[in-house]
Design a protein around this motif. Sequence first.
Motif, PDB file in Angstrom:
ATOM      1  N   GLN A   1       0.822  -1.206   0.000  1.00 30.57           N
ATOM      2  CA  GLN A   1       0.000   0.000   0.000  1.00 30.57           C
ATOM      3  C   GLN A   1       0.857   1.257   0.000  1.00 30.57           C
ATOM      4  OE1 GLN A   1      -3.282  -0.019  -0.593  1.00 30.57           O
ATOM      5  NE2 GLN A   1      -2.987   2.194  -0.803  1.00 30.57           N
TER       6      GLN A   1
ATOM      7  N   VAL B   1       2.000   1.728  -3.521  1.00 36.56           N
ATOM      8  CA  VAL B   1       0.930   2.308  -4.344  1.00 36.56           C
ATOM      9  C   VAL B   1       0.889   3.819  -4.156  1.00 36.56           C
ATOM     10  CG1 VAL B   1      -1.567   2.445  -4.642  1.00 36.56           C
ATOM     11  CG2 VAL B   1      -0.477   0.209  -4.411  1.00 36.56           C
TER      12      VAL B   1
ATOM     13  N   PRO C   1      -3.763  -4.611  -6.300  1.00 35.45           N
ATOM     14  CA  PRO C   1      -4.490  -3.381  -5.966  1.00 35.45           C
ATOM     15  C   PRO C   1      -5.002  -2.674  -7.213  1.00 35.45           C
ATOM     16  CG  PRO C   1      -2.504  -3.538  -4.643  1.00 35.45           C
ATOM     17  CD  PRO C   1      -2.438  -4.668  -5.633  1.00 35.45           C
TER      18      PRO C   1
END
Length: 330
Positions: free
Chosen positions: A256, A259, A282
């Motif tokens: 994450q 990202v 994702p």
Amino acid sequence: MPTYTSAQAREQSTPITGEQILRVGPVNPTVAESLKSEFASLVLPDSGPEREALIASHGQNIRVAVCSGRIGVDSELMAQLPNLEAIINFGVGYDATDTKQASERGIVVSNTPDVLNDCVADTALGLYLSTLRSLGAAERFVRSGSWAAGQNFPLATRASGKKVGILGLGRIGQAIATRLEAFGCEIHYHNRNQKPGVNYQYHSSAVDLAAETDVLIVAAAGGPQSAKLVNQEVLAAVGPQGFVINIARGTVIDEQTLVEALRSGGIAGAGLDVFEKEPHIPAELLELDNVVLLPHLGSGTHETRADMASLTLNNLRTYLEKRELITPIS
């Protein structure tokens, strides 16, 4: 029936039969066919009452498990196989297997190192070139008709002559480094310990490695010790002009945070062959042109998969004959 520790079980002189060999999850087709035709092994259902019934009727007798690196033998299943002696793993990675419990119980584990080094290193090089030169985005630009319509594709980044940091200079990391030397790249690396006889510049932490290089290539082994090794601090050190390539395990990177770095411009781009929750990626990554996404195909060639299957089966045969493994994990 007596219950043995795995180390004690290996001292038994009784041959291991097909009903004492368990295939766990999907495996390479050649391995699956040999398990069926040559060994007449059992196959563990994925879930539900059939799985529970097989474990209830055969779990006490299973002495060998054969699995892929993606599935492994997890903590719960291993605990349900009290006489398990050996885990034969198709793949160089084995982080899906509870190696701590295996070690405590004296269960030996094999993998398939070396035979896939070249293909994984080739994949890393392909990702490196595609990511820095924006080759995937450029192809989409052509296919969409943008070039024919008179638009110009944005300039990319030179791939040769870069400072490249390799996080995990094992067999695969070394093969990657050798390839990049041909591009005039300056190689740096970080391992838990400095490697003797290696001329590349060593850095004592992943943060230092990222800060001193243009591209960070992740080739570290998976597992709890390396989980989220590439975190916010490391990605900040990569910086807005730097790139990340990952051909190791998705869990090595804080996905994450990666990202967010890609979306915000915290790093210039990334090339990813592995993800935290494969095959799920994702959704944000699918929308970005500064990331190259591959379906975990590092070793995915006919030649390498055949070599991996052969080594897997030879590990199994050798264990059945001699109670030894050709390529045990360290």
